[in-house]
Design a protein around this motif. Structure first.
Motif, PDB file in Angstrom:
ATOM      1  N   MET A   1       0.843  -1.177   0.000  1.00 23.99           N
ATOM      2  CA  MET A   1       0.000   0.000   0.000  1.00 23.99           C
ATOM      3  C   MET A   1       0.888   1.240   0.000  1.00 23.99           C
ATOM      4  SD  MET A   1      -2.800   1.288   2.809  1.00 23.99           S
ATOM      5  CE  MET A   1      -1.569   1.537   4.067  1.00 23.99           C
ATOM      6  N   THR A   2       0.453   2.237  -0.705  1.00 22.37           N
ATOM      7  CA  THR A   2       1.130   3.524  -0.735  1.00 22.37           C
ATOM      8  C   THR A   2       0.244   4.550  -0.045  1.00 22.37           C
ATOM      9  OG1 THR A   2       2.141   2.943  -2.841  1.00 22.37           O
ATOM     10  CG2 THR A   2       2.146   5.275  -2.236  1.00 22.37           C
ATOM     11  N   ILE A   3       0.853   5.401   0.758  1.00 23.38           N
ATOM     12  CA  ILE A   3       0.135   6.476   1.444  1.00 23.38           C
ATOM     13  C   ILE A   3       0.649   7.798   0.896  1.00 23.38           C
ATOM     14  CG2 ILE A   3      -0.293   7.612   3.654  1.00 23.38           C
ATOM     15  CD1 ILE A   3       0.234   4.900   5.012  1.00 23.38           C
ATOM     16  N   GLU A   4      -0.267   8.590   0.333  1.00 23.63           N
ATOM     17  CA  GLU A   4       0.092   9.927  -0.148  1.00 23.63           C
ATOM     18  C   GLU A   4      -0.575  10.954   0.750  1.00 23.63           C
ATOM     19  OE1 GLU A   4      -1.101  10.132  -4.246  1.00 23.63           O
ATOM     20  OE2 GLU A   4       0.535   8.816  -4.897  1.00 23.63           O
ATOM     21  N   LYS A   5       0.245  11.831   1.346  1.00 22.18           N
ATOM     22  CA  LYS A   5      -0.273  12.841   2.266  1.00 22.18           C
ATOM     23  C   LYS A   5      -0.200  14.224   1.651  1.00 22.18           C
ATOM     24  CE  LYS A   5       2.218  12.771   5.851  1.00 22.18           C
ATOM     25  NZ  LYS A   5       2.825  12.886   7.154  1.00 22.18           N
ATOM     26  N   ASN A   6      -1.202  15.038   1.976  1.00 24.00           N
ATOM     27  CA  ASN A   6      -1.198  16.431   1.580  1.00 24.00           C
ATOM     28  C   ASN A   6      -1.744  17.241   2.760  1.00 24.00           C
ATOM     29  OD1 ASN A   6      -1.158  18.847   0.235  1.00 24.00           O
ATOM     30  ND2 ASN A   6      -3.030  18.453  -0.917  1.00 24.00           N
ATOM     31  N   ASP A  21      -4.813  -3.928   4.600  1.00 20.90           N
ATOM     32  CA  ASP A  21      -5.077  -5.234   5.195  1.00 20.90           C
ATOM     33  C   ASP A  21      -4.172  -5.463   6.402  1.00 20.90           C
ATOM     34  OD1 ASP A  21      -2.575  -5.800   4.076  1.00 20.90           O
ATOM     35  OD2 ASP A  21      -3.420  -6.852   2.358  1.00 20.90           O
ATOM     36  N   THR A  22      -4.108  -6.685   6.871  1.00 32.43           N
ATOM     37  CA  THR A  22      -3.319  -7.012   8.061  1.00 32.43           C
ATOM     38  C   THR A  22      -1.860  -6.596   7.914  1.00 32.43           C
ATOM     39  OG1 THR A  22      -4.767  -8.902   8.408  1.00 32.43           O
ATOM     40  CG2 THR A  22      -2.717  -8.888   9.634  1.00 32.43           C
ATOM     41  N   THR A  23      -1.328  -6.720   6.725  1.00 34.74           N
ATOM     42  CA  THR A  23       0.073  -6.387   6.483  1.00 34.74           C
ATOM     43  C   THR A  23       0.315  -4.887   6.467  1.00 34.74           C
ATOM     44  OG1 THR A  23       0.215  -8.370   5.121  1.00 34.74           O
ATOM     45  CG2 THR A  23       2.001  -6.794   4.896  1.00 34.74           C
ATOM     46  N   THR A  24      -0.609  -4.120   5.892  1.00 40.41           N
ATOM     47  CA  THR A  24      -0.386  -2.677   5.691  1.00 40.41           C
ATOM     48  C   THR A  24      -1.060  -1.789   6.734  1.00 40.41           C
ATOM     49  OG1 THR A  24      -2.258  -2.568   4.161  1.00 40.41           O
ATOM     50  CG2 THR A  24      -0.073  -2.971   3.199  1.00 40.41           C
ATOM     51  N   LEU A  28      -0.401   2.440   8.124  1.00 37.40           N
ATOM     52  CA  LEU A  28      -1.337   3.565   8.205  1.00 37.40           C
ATOM     53  C   LEU A  28      -1.492   4.029   9.647  1.00 37.40           C
ATOM     54  CD1 LEU A  28      -3.355   5.525   6.955  1.00 37.40           C
ATOM     55  CD2 LEU A  28      -5.099   3.736   7.152  1.00 37.40           C
ATOM     56  N   GLU A  29      -1.566   3.088  10.563  1.00 36.56           N
ATOM     57  CA  GLU A  29      -1.717   3.423  11.976  1.00 36.56           C
ATOM     58  C   GLU A  29      -0.548   4.288  12.454  1.00 36.56           C
ATOM     59  OE1 GLU A  29      -3.267   0.995  15.844  1.00 36.56           O
ATOM     60  OE2 GLU A  29      -1.852  -0.037  14.526  1.00 36.56           O
ATOM     61  N   ASN A  30       0.664   3.914  12.103  1.00 35.12           N
ATOM     62  CA  ASN A  30       1.846   4.699  12.484  1.00 35.12           C
ATOM     63  C   ASN A  30       1.839   6.076  11.840  1.00 35.12           C
ATOM     64  OD1 ASN A  30       2.868   2.660  14.103  1.00 35.12           O
ATOM     65  ND2 ASN A  30       4.041   1.740  12.434  1.00 35.12           N
ATOM     66  N   GLU A  31       1.443   6.130  10.571  1.00 33.58           N
ATOM     67  CA  GLU A  31       1.375   7.420   9.871  1.00 33.58           C
ATOM     68  C   GLU A  31       0.363   8.343  10.539  1.00 33.58           C
ATOM     69  OE1 GLU A  31       2.559  10.275   7.873  1.00 33.58           O
ATOM     70  OE2 GLU A  31       3.461   8.378   7.249  1.00 33.58           O
ATOM     71  N   PHE A  46     -10.124   7.275  -1.096  1.00 27.57           N
ATOM     72  CA  PHE A  46     -10.054   5.838  -1.369  1.00 27.57           C
ATOM     73  C   PHE A  46     -10.191   5.518  -2.855  1.00 27.57           C
ATOM     74  CE2 PHE A  46     -11.380   3.793   2.956  1.00 27.57           C
ATOM     75  CZ  PHE A  46     -10.286   4.376   3.560  1.00 27.57           C
ATOM     76  N   ALA A  47      -9.993   6.504  -3.723  1.00 18.58           N
ATOM     77  CA  ALA A  47     -10.168   6.294  -5.164  1.00 18.58           C
ATOM     78  C   ALA A  47      -9.328   5.137  -5.691  1.00 18.58           C
ATOM     79  CB  ALA A  47      -9.851   7.575  -5.935  1.00 18.58           C
ATOM     80  N   LYS A  48      -8.138   4.936  -5.117  1.00 18.36           N
ATOM     81  CA  LYS A  48      -7.239   3.885  -5.613  1.00 18.36           C
ATOM     82  C   LYS A  48      -7.040   2.766  -4.589  1.00 18.36           C
ATOM     83  CE  LYS A  48      -4.858   7.095  -8.652  1.00 18.36           C
ATOM     84  NZ  LYS A  48      -3.602   7.795  -8.929  1.00 18.36           N
ATOM     85  N   LEU A  49      -7.937   2.722  -3.597  1.00 18.91           N
ATOM     86  CA  LEU A  49      -7.873   1.627  -2.626  1.00 18.91           C
ATOM     87  C   LEU A  49      -8.661   0.451  -3.181  1.00 18.91           C
ATOM     88  CD1 LEU A  49      -6.800   0.918   0.225  1.00 18.91           C
ATOM     89  CD2 LEU A  49      -9.071   1.491   1.083  1.00 18.91           C
ATOM     90  N   GLU A  50      -8.006  -0.701  -3.275  1.00 16.88           N
ATOM     91  CA  GLU A  50      -8.607  -1.875  -3.911  1.00 16.88           C
ATOM     92  C   GLU A  50      -9.259  -2.828  -2.924  1.00 16.88           C
ATOM     93  OE1 GLU A  50      -5.161  -3.528  -5.732  1.00 16.88           O
ATOM     94  OE2 GLU A  50      -4.839  -1.781  -7.001  1.00 16.88           O
ATOM     95  N   TYR A  51      -8.760  -2.852  -1.688  1.00 16.88           N
ATOM     96  CA  TYR A  51      -9.210  -3.860  -0.727  1.00 16.88           C
ATOM     97  C   TYR A  51      -9.113  -3.307   0.686  1.00 16.88           C
ATOM     98  CZ  TYR A  51      -9.224  -8.187   1.993  1.00 16.88           C
ATOM     99  OH  TYR A  51      -9.514  -9.166   2.905  1.00 16.88           O
ATOM    100  N   LEU A  52     -10.071  -3.677   1.538  1.00 13.73           N
ATOM    101  CA  LEU A  52     -10.102  -3.232   2.920  1.00 13.73           C
ATOM    102  C   LEU A  52     -10.462  -4.420   3.808  1.00 13.73           C
ATOM    103  CD1 LEU A  52     -10.117  -0.894   5.021  1.00 13.73           C
ATOM    104  CD2 LEU A  52     -12.534  -0.586   4.460  1.00 13.73           C
ATOM    105  N   SER A  53      -9.572  -4.759   4.752  1.00 15.34           N
ATOM    106  CA  SER A  53      -9.825  -5.889   5.652  1.00 15.34           C
ATOM    107  C   SER A  53     -10.280  -5.382   7.020  1.00 15.34           C
ATOM    108  CB  SER A  53      -8.557  -6.723   5.819  1.00 15.34           C
ATOM    109  OG  SER A  53      -7.645  -6.051   6.670  1.00 15.34           O
ATOM    110  N   SER A  54     -10.550  -6.316   7.922  1.00 18.40           N
ATOM    111  CA  SER A  54     -10.958  -5.943   9.275  1.00 18.40           C
ATOM    112  C   SER A  54      -9.850  -5.177   9.997  1.00 18.40           C
ATOM    113  CB  SER A  54     -11.353  -7.187  10.076  1.00 18.40           C
ATOM    114  OG  SER A  54     -10.279  -8.093  10.147  1.00 18.40           O
ATOM    115  N   ALA A  55      -8.599  -5.489   9.699  1.00 20.93           N
ATOM    116  CA  ALA A  55      -7.482  -4.738  10.299  1.00 20.93           C
ATOM    117  C   ALA A  55      -7.520  -3.282   9.851  1.00 20.93           C
ATOM    118  CB  ALA A  55      -6.154  -5.382   9.924  1.00 20.93           C
ATOM    119  N   GLY A  56      -7.861  -3.058   8.593  1.00 19.36           N
ATOM    120  CA  GLY A  56      -7.998  -1.697   8.084  1.00 19.36           C
ATOM    121  C   GLY A  56      -9.173  -0.978   8.724  1.00 19.36           C
TER     122      GLY A  56
END
Length: 98
Positions: A1-6, A21-24, A28-31, A46-56
């Protein structure tokens, strides 16, 4: 996953690209821990977010709790798959989704 901040003043926009997901989710939490201290408006794109798990979902819920105390949080550009996850889990009632 890539995080772009503005960041602009007290507004922070975060665009997520890929899978939350569980891996990424810890990424995000740290960011968010580093970035939301003085933020009164948090916007997720979320325009380019493909998948969201329970961890997300857990990370988003934690962010919403923080922002309830210091401002607003909005999620934009949600695709059908992720919108369905929000509906099924009841998160569409908790989060502001545009």
């Amino acid at each position: 996953m890539t995080i772009e901040k503005n960041a602009e003043g007290n507004k922070l926009e975060i665009a997520l690209i890929g899978r939350l997901d569980t891996t990424t989710a810890p990424q995000l939490e740290n960011e968010l821990k580093r970035s939301v201290g003085d933020v009164s408006e948090l916007v997720f794109d979320f325009a380019k977010l493909e998948y969201l798990s329970s961890a997300g979902l857990r990370v988003l819920l934690a962010a919403q709790k923080v922002m309830n105390k210091q401002g607003t949080m909005v999620i934009r550009n949600v695709n059908e798959t992720i919108a369905e996850v929000f509906e099924i889990t009841g998160f569409s009632e908790i989060l502001t989704i545009e």
